[in-house]
Design a protein around this motif. Sequence first.
Motif, PDB file in Angstrom:
ATOM      1  N   MET A   1       0.890  -1.081   0.017  1.00  0.00           N
ATOM      2  CA  MET A   1      -0.074  -0.058  -0.026  1.00  0.00           C
ATOM      3  C   MET A   1       0.657   1.508   0.009  1.00  0.00           C
ATOM      4  N   LYS A   2       0.970   2.333  -1.105  1.00  0.00           N
ATOM      5  CA  LYS A   2       1.572   3.508  -1.324  1.00  0.00           C
ATOM      6  C   LYS A   2       0.691   4.276  -0.654  1.00  0.00           C
ATOM      7  N   PRO A   3       1.371   5.421  -0.550  1.00  0.00           N
ATOM      8  CA  PRO A   3       0.737   6.802   0.413  1.00  0.00           C
ATOM      9  C   PRO A   3       0.842   7.409  -1.025  1.00  0.00           C
ATOM     10  N   ILE A   4      -0.734   8.598  -0.938  1.00  0.00           N
ATOM     11  CA  ILE A   4      -1.290   8.923  -1.623  1.00  0.00           C
ATOM     12  C   ILE A   4      -0.926  10.756  -1.028  1.00  0.00           C
ATOM     13  N   ILE A   5      -0.024  11.658  -1.804  1.00  0.00           N
ATOM     14  CA  ILE A   5       0.599  12.978  -1.336  1.00  0.00           C
ATOM     15  C   ILE A   5       0.165  13.699  -2.537  1.00  0.00           C
ATOM     16  N   SER A   6       0.129  15.409  -1.879  1.00  0.00           N
ATOM     17  CA  SER A   6      -0.165  15.852  -3.276  1.00  0.00           C
ATOM     18  C   SER A   6       1.188  16.305  -3.752  1.00  0.00           C
ATOM     19  N   ASN A   7       1.138  17.464  -5.155  1.00  0.00           N
ATOM     20  CA  ASN A   7       2.194  17.857  -5.400  1.00  0.00           C
ATOM     21  C   ASN A   7       2.944  19.040  -4.263  1.00  0.00           C
ATOM     22  N   THR A   8       1.559  19.890  -4.028  1.00  0.00           N
ATOM     23  CA  THR A   8       2.531  21.165  -3.082  1.00  0.00           C
ATOM     24  C   THR A   8       2.982  20.005  -1.507  1.00  0.00           C
ATOM     25  N   ASP A   9       2.636  18.995  -1.139  1.00  0.00           N
ATOM     26  CA  ASP A   9       3.035  18.602  -0.143  1.00  0.00           C
ATOM     27  C   ASP A   9       4.424  17.594  -0.747  1.00  0.00           C
ATOM     28  N   TYR A  10       4.094  16.859  -1.748  1.00  0.00           N
ATOM     29  CA  TYR A  10       5.740  16.735  -1.830  1.00  0.00           C
ATOM     30  C   TYR A  10       7.219  17.524  -2.167  1.00  0.00           C
ATOM     31  N   ARG A  11       6.628  18.696  -3.259  1.00  0.00           N
ATOM     32  CA  ARG A  11       7.551  19.311  -2.961  1.00  0.00           C
ATOM     33  C   ARG A  11       7.773  19.859  -1.305  1.00  0.00           C
ATOM     34  N   ALA A  12       6.712  20.582  -1.067  1.00  0.00           N
ATOM     35  CA  ALA A  12       7.605  21.302   0.725  1.00  0.00           C
ATOM     36  C   ALA A  12       8.265  20.055   1.944  1.00  0.00           C
ATOM     37  N   ILE A  13       7.981  18.740   1.911  1.00  0.00           N
ATOM     38  CA  ILE A  13       8.461  17.836   2.234  1.00  0.00           C
ATOM     39  C   ILE A  13       9.881  17.668   1.739  1.00  0.00           C
ATOM     40  N   TYR A  14      10.310  17.120   0.290  1.00  0.00           N
ATOM     41  CA  TYR A  14      11.310  17.477   0.115  1.00  0.00           C
ATOM     42  C   TYR A  14      11.749  18.762  -0.426  1.00  0.00           C
ATOM     43  N   SER A  15      11.800  19.580  -0.046  1.00  0.00           N
ATOM     44  CA  SER A  15      12.559  20.660  -0.004  1.00  0.00           C
ATOM     45  C   SER A  15      13.176  20.832   1.515  1.00  0.00           C
ATOM     46  N   LEU A  89       7.731  15.122  10.263  1.00  0.00           N
ATOM     47  CA  LEU A  89       9.231  14.396  10.313  1.00  0.00           C
ATOM     48  C   LEU A  89       9.241  13.143  11.649  1.00  0.00           C
ATOM     49  N   SER A  90       8.197  13.239  12.796  1.00  0.00           N
ATOM     50  CA  SER A  90       8.017  12.667  13.646  1.00  0.00           C
ATOM     51  C   SER A  90       7.933  11.119  12.994  1.00  0.00           C
ATOM     52  N   PRO A  91       8.093   9.941  14.070  1.00  0.00           N
ATOM     53  CA  PRO A  91       8.086   9.164  13.668  1.00  0.00           C
ATOM     54  C   PRO A  91       6.819   8.739  13.384  1.00  0.00           C
ATOM     55  N   LEU A  92       5.597   9.035  13.951  1.00  0.00           N
ATOM     56  CA  LEU A  92       3.972   9.263  13.518  1.00  0.00           C
ATOM     57  C   LEU A  92       4.297   9.614  12.614  1.00  0.00           C
ATOM     58  N   GLY A  93       3.874  10.456  12.260  1.00  0.00           N
ATOM     59  CA  GLY A  93       3.904  11.640  10.977  1.00  0.00           C
ATOM     60  C   GLY A  93       4.762  10.392   9.373  1.00  0.00           C
ATOM     61  N   VAL A  94       5.757  10.243   9.730  1.00  0.00           N
ATOM     62  CA  VAL A  94       6.040   9.961   8.679  1.00  0.00           C
ATOM     63  C   VAL A  94       5.366   8.613   8.146  1.00  0.00           C
ATOM     64  N   ALA A  95       4.679   7.786   9.348  1.00  0.00           N
ATOM     65  CA  ALA A  95       3.676   6.337   9.253  1.00  0.00           C
ATOM     66  C   ALA A  95       2.520   6.942   8.512  1.00  0.00           C
ATOM     67  N   LEU A  96       2.116   8.046   8.780  1.00  0.00           N
ATOM     68  CA  LEU A  96       0.907   8.058   8.620  1.00  0.00           C
ATOM     69  C   LEU A  96       0.365   9.297   7.280  1.00  0.00           C
ATOM     70  N   ILE A  97       1.475   9.216   7.262  1.00  0.00           N
ATOM     71  CA  ILE A  97       0.952  11.090   5.593  1.00  0.00           C
ATOM     72  C   ILE A  97       0.590   9.966   4.328  1.00  0.00           C
ATOM     73  N   GLY A  98      -0.020  10.537   3.743  1.00  0.00           N
ATOM     74  CA  GLY A  98      -0.829   9.887   2.716  1.00  0.00           C
ATOM     75  C   GLY A  98      -1.678   9.021   2.628  1.00  0.00           C
ATOM     76  N   PHE A  99      -1.922   8.193   4.568  1.00  0.00           N
ATOM     77  CA  PHE A  99      -3.336   6.934   4.183  1.00  0.00           C
ATOM     78  C   PHE A  99      -4.044   7.841   4.714  1.00  0.00           C
ATOM     79  N   GLY A 100      -5.065   7.406   5.006  1.00  0.00           N
ATOM     80  CA  GLY A 100      -6.732   7.982   4.830  1.00  0.00           C
ATOM     81  C   GLY A 100      -7.363   7.290   5.881  1.00  0.00           C
ATOM     82  N   GLU A 101      -8.717   6.972   6.168  1.00  0.00           N
ATOM     83  CA  GLU A 101      -9.590   7.407   7.160  1.00  0.00           C
ATOM     84  C   GLU A 101      -9.911   5.165   6.891  1.00  0.00           C
ATOM     85  N   GLY A 102      -9.677   4.593   7.796  1.00  0.00           N
ATOM     86  CA  GLY A 102     -10.133   3.554   8.295  1.00  0.00           C
ATOM     87  C   GLY A 102      -9.114   2.316   7.226  1.00  0.00           C
ATOM     88  N   MET A 103      -7.945   2.575   6.955  1.00  0.00           N
ATOM     89  CA  MET A 103      -6.668   2.088   6.387  1.00  0.00           C
ATOM     90  C   MET A 103      -5.608   1.695   8.347  1.00  0.00           C
TER      91      MET A 103
END
Length: 130
Positions: A1-15, A89-103
Amino acid sequence: MKPIISNTDYRAIYSLIQDLPASQRTKEMGQMQNEIESATKVPDGGLEAGIIRINSYFEVMDLDSGKTFQLRLVMPKMANLAEQKISILSPLGVALIGFGEGMLVDWVLPGGPKRLKILKVDNSPQVSKF
């Protein structure tokens, strides 16, 4: 199961990751970089409402302990556990970004392996009413 992120979030995190000196890079940053690189990227506004992204309010349950947590995912400078704001960038933040309700998300956190269930996600601009 791969996370799903917006282009803006991708650029912000990458930067964010690229701008930090090597001496400040943690294991979680490496994990986050791997997560965002493997994620499905979608145009801004193309994310479903129940997907955790930067500034999301969410409720998650640790399935082993039955404890639930209501938190907000924020950029590192805004993180404040007393206000229930955790860094992307916290362990929980890394684990959950891009995943959704019920997952269900299996992830190794500092306290050991965890099985987490995302109960609710609120991406509305006003203060969450969980």
